[in-house]
Design an enzyme around this catalytic site. Structure first.
Site, PDB file in Angstrom:
ATOM      1  N   HIS A  99       4.739   3.623  -0.025  1.00  9.77           N
ATOM      2  CA  HIS A  99       4.641   3.411  -1.469  1.00  9.77           C
ATOM      3  C   HIS A  99       4.640   4.748  -2.183  1.00  9.77           C
ATOM      4  O   HIS A  99       4.256   5.765  -1.599  1.00  9.77           O
ATOM      5  CB  HIS A  99       3.395   2.599  -1.851  1.00  9.77           C
ATOM      6  CG  HIS A  99       2.121   3.148  -1.299  1.00  9.77           C
ATOM      7  ND1 HIS A  99       1.734   2.970   0.010  1.00  9.77           N
ATOM      8  CD2 HIS A  99       1.139   3.895  -1.869  1.00  9.77           C
ATOM      9  CE1 HIS A  99       0.573   3.564   0.218  1.00  9.77           C
ATOM     10  NE2 HIS A  99       0.191   4.155  -0.911  1.00  9.77           N
ATOM     11  N   HIS A 101       3.165   6.635  -5.563  1.00  8.17           N
ATOM     12  CA  HIS A 101       2.252   6.588  -6.707  1.00  8.17           C
ATOM     13  C   HIS A 101       2.920   7.249  -7.916  1.00  8.17           C
ATOM     14  O   HIS A 101       3.449   8.362  -7.794  1.00  8.17           O
ATOM     15  CB  HIS A 101       0.981   7.401  -6.431  1.00  8.17           C
ATOM     16  CG  HIS A 101       0.100   6.851  -5.355  1.00  8.17           C
ATOM     17  ND1 HIS A 101      -1.010   6.097  -5.637  1.00  8.17           N
ATOM     18  CD2 HIS A 101       0.157   6.966  -4.005  1.00  8.17           C
ATOM     19  CE1 HIS A 101      -1.618   5.777  -4.493  1.00  8.17           C
ATOM     20  NE2 HIS A 101      -0.934   6.285  -3.495  1.00  8.17           N
TER      21      HIS A 101
HETATM   22  P1  AMP Z   1      -2.707   5.347  -0.466  1.00 12.15           P
HETATM   23  O1  AMP Z   1      -4.095   5.914  -0.398  1.00 12.15           O
HETATM   24  O2  AMP Z   1      -1.668   6.358  -0.812  1.00 12.15           O
HETATM   25  O3  AMP Z   1      -2.356   4.551   0.776  1.00 12.15           O
HETATM   26  O4  AMP Z   1      -2.716   4.367  -1.702  1.00 12.15           O
HETATM   27  C1  AMP Z   1      -3.107   3.042  -1.645  1.00 12.15           C
HETATM   28  C2  AMP Z   1      -3.336   2.614  -3.073  1.00 12.15           C
HETATM   29  O5  AMP Z   1      -3.261   1.205  -3.121  1.00 12.15           O
HETATM   30  C3  AMP Z   1      -4.686   3.011  -3.655  1.00 12.15           C
HETATM   31  O6  AMP Z   1      -4.480   3.780  -4.836  1.00 12.15           O
HETATM   32  C4  AMP Z   1      -5.356   1.676  -3.963  1.00 12.15           C
HETATM   33  O7  AMP Z   1      -6.107   1.702  -5.154  1.00 12.15           O
HETATM   34  C5  AMP Z   1      -4.162   0.752  -4.085  1.00 12.15           C
HETATM   35  N1  AMP Z   1      -4.398  -0.649  -3.757  1.00 12.15           N
HETATM   36  C6  AMP Z   1      -4.988  -1.146  -2.650  1.00 12.15           C
HETATM   37  N2  AMP Z   1      -4.972  -2.500  -2.673  1.00 12.15           N
HETATM   38  C7  AMP Z   1      -4.357  -2.848  -3.831  1.00 12.15           C
HETATM   39  C8  AMP Z   1      -4.036  -4.097  -4.434  1.00 12.15           C
HETATM   40  N3  AMP Z   1      -4.353  -5.268  -3.867  1.00 12.15           N
HETATM   41  N4  AMP Z   1      -3.390  -4.084  -5.631  1.00 12.15           N
HETATM   42  C9  AMP Z   1      -3.078  -2.915  -6.215  1.00 12.15           C
HETATM   43  N5  AMP Z   1      -3.343  -1.708  -5.692  1.00 12.15           N
HETATM   44  C10 AMP Z   1      -3.985  -1.670  -4.519  1.00 12.15           C
END
Ligand code: AMP
Ligand code: ZN
Length: 136
Positions: A99, A101
């Protein structure tokens, strides 16, 4: 991937705040935003990280990032943005489905998307330049 939350969100099986969707991607608002408007680009197919995602899809994700940040600058509006992509636990990746950001930045927002600068040593420079000779 049966157990992957982003696969389920991307497929619409788990609800999300979707701001954009096409055949290959869903763009959602992060549930734990660094700032107002923090969004995530999710490919609909599962790839754990940047080394797994095919190059053509990665290229399209970059073009999509440009589209969404352009929208953010105009619509929110924000003053800048960070495009961040974490790979591996050591780098802060917590969801192992690729993903990107997109983090809108507002003057003085204090969001901590940064690092403490070190020093580029001669030793590190030499070692990495030597190893990078094979990079093509
Ligand atoms: P990373 O730390 O780069 O793997 O980012 C994962 C991101 O996903 C974090 O910023 C979380 O806040 C976000 N996240 C986790 N679960 C969800 C969800 N169900 N809906 C939206 N964002 C999420
Ligand atoms: Zn997945």
């Amino acid at each position: 991937m049966n157990d992957c939350i982003f696969c389920k969100i991307a497929a619409g099986e788990i609800p999300s705040t979707t701001i954009y969707e096409d055949d290959d991607f869903r763009v959602i608002l992060d549930l734990g935003p660094a700032t107002k408007g923090h969004a995530l680009i999710l490919p609909k197919k599962h790839y754990a990280d940047i080394t797994e995602i095919p190059e053509d899809l990665l290229s399209r994700a970059a073009v999509l990032a440009k589209k969404i940040v352009t929208f953010m600058m105009k619509a929110l509006p924000c003053d800048g943005y960070n495009v961040v992509q974490n790979n591996g636990e050591a780098a802060g990746q917590t969801v192992f489905h690729f993903h990107i950001h997109l983090i809108p930045r507002y003057n003085g927002d204090g969001a901590g998307v940064t690092w403490k600068p070190g020093t580029l040593t001669d030793e590190a420079k030499k070692e990495i330049l030597e190893k990078a000779k094979d990079l093509k």
